[in-house]
Design a protein around this motif. Structure first.
Motif, short mmCIF file in Angstrom:
data_model
loop_
_atom_site.label_atom_id
_atom_site.label_comp_id
_atom_site.label_asym_id
_atom_site.label_seq_id
_atom_site.Cartn_x
_atom_site.Cartn_y
_atom_site.Cartn_z
N THR A 178 0.81 -1.09 -0.15
CA THR A 178 0.04 -0.05 -0.25
C THR A 178 0.63 1.15 -0.14
OG1 THR A 178 -1.72 -1.01 1.24
CG2 THR A 178 -1.93 1.22 1.12
N ILE A 210 -1.41 -3.00 11.76
CA ILE A 210 -1.96 -4.01 10.85
C ILE A 210 -2.41 -5.02 11.98
CG2 ILE A 210 -1.51 -5.88 9.23
CD1 ILE A 210 0.76 -4.22 7.91
N ASP A 211 -3.57 -5.49 11.90
CA ASP A 211 -4.15 -6.62 12.68
C ASP A 211 -3.58 -7.88 12.29
OD1 ASP A 211 -6.06 -8.74 13.54
OD2 ASP A 211 -7.47 -7.33 14.05
N SER A 214 -6.39 -10.79 10.98
CA SER A 214 -7.13 -10.57 9.88
C SER A 214 -6.19 -10.00 8.72
CB SER A 214 -8.34 -9.72 10.06
OG SER A 214 -7.69 -8.48 10.40
N GLU A 216 -5.81 -6.98 8.29
CA GLU A 216 -6.48 -5.68 7.89
C GLU A 216 -5.54 -4.49 8.42
OE1 GLU A 216 -10.66 -2.98 8.82
OE2 GLU A 216 -10.27 -4.97 9.61
N ILE A 217 -5.35 -3.42 7.70
CA ILE A 217 -4.72 -2.22 7.94
C ILE A 217 -5.80 -1.31 8.74
CG2 ILE A 217 -3.63 -0.15 7.35
CD1 ILE A 217 -2.37 -1.43 4.75
N THR A 218 -5.46 -1.23 10.22
CA THR A 218 -6.42 -0.61 10.78
C THR A 218 -6.36 0.79 10.97
OG1 THR A 218 -5.21 -1.09 12.87
CG2 THR A 218 -6.99 -2.65 12.16
#
Length: 283
Positions: A178, A210-211, A214, A216-218
């Protein structure tokens, strides 16, 4: 022809009359009781729910008709997670009693669970039908699923399963996909089950959270950076090559801001390049 007639005795006749009177009386009582019951419950359950919801907005979780008092007892969970018990008269439709029962808030449940279980709370949801919270907690490579009573705050059910976490390389690759740049740092917080990756691109430092479960970028934080001073770069250059700095220049190469430093010693002259923001030597 002789006609036969059945003649009742005086006592038998009295019994028959009495029985007839009792039967008629009992029928009248049953008719009256039926009429009273019909009179007491003239409001339907659906109507009672509607009346209760007009008085208290939320979700109806249970409805009960108490025959002895002829009232509907309706339990409602409000949008602010408060439980209200509303009693509606089954004959008149009037609200005759209201009672408020405080439910535990998400914050209170999280604090309570955190004292009992180490790890990161990944999610928390509330079921208005059962007045229960469901939480997932990750500790190391184990994920716990907890059910908590919303009225008492007690854990009423627990299950667990193994969970696969991201590696440091996984987190690094996700962040770079990203925010392409140079990775300055990768850290893992076991208590929160998150990776923090710092990436520097041009004059900006990206801190990417980052989680670990999961992927996921939180969260992403951006900070503008100032380039290193010339004196700081001179010190870096002289640690790589003894001599004297003859020339130093700030320039851009392949979209990267770099310092180009020329160091002269007795035997040779060498040109070194350093990332202007990280101080890392560039090839």
């Amino acid at each position: 022809m002789i006609k036969w007639a059945k003649v009742l005795s005086t006592s038998a006749l009295g019994t028959a009359i009495a029985f007839s009177s009792i039967t008629t009386s009992h029928a009248a009582e049953m008719k009256t009781a039926k009429a009273e019951t019909t009179e007491h419950v003239s409001i339907s359950q659906a109507q009672a729910k509607g009346i209760a919801l007009q008085d208290c907005k939320g979700t109806v979780t249970s409805t009960e008709l108490k025959q002895e008092s002829s009232v509907y007892v309706i339990t409602i969970v409000t949008n602010s997670l408060e439980q209200r018990i509303v009693e509606v008269n089954a004959s008149t439709g009037k609200v005759v009693k209201k009672q408020e029962v405080k439910l535990w808030t998400q914050t209170q449940v999280k604090e309570s669970v955190s004292k009992q279980y180490t790890g990161a709370i990944q999610s928390i949801t509330f079921n208005k039908e059962t007045n229960e919270y469901t939480l997932t907690v990750v500790n190391g490579k184990v994920e716990y699923t907890l059910t908590v009573d919303g009225l008492t705050g007690k854990v009423v059910n627990t299950s667990q399963q193994a969970v696969k976490l991201l590696t440091r390389q996984d987190a690094k690759d996700l962040a770079l996909a990203t925010y392409a740049g140079k990775v300055k740092m990768v850290e893992y917080d076991q208590n929160a089950a998150i990776f923090t990756v710092k990436i520097i691109k041009d004059n900006t430092e990206y801190t990417v959270t980052i989680d670990a479960v999961s992927g996921e970028i939180t969260h992403v934080k951006q900070d503008k950076l100032q380039p290193l001073t010339e004196n700081a770069v001179k010190d870096l250059a002289l640690k790589h090559q003894e001599g004297k700095v003859e020339h130093i220049e700030l320039t851009t190469e392949s979209s990267i801001t770099v310092y180009v430093v020329t160091v002269v010693s007795e035997s040779k002259q060498q040109t070194l390049k350093f990332d202007a923001y990280t101080g890392q030597e560039c090839s």
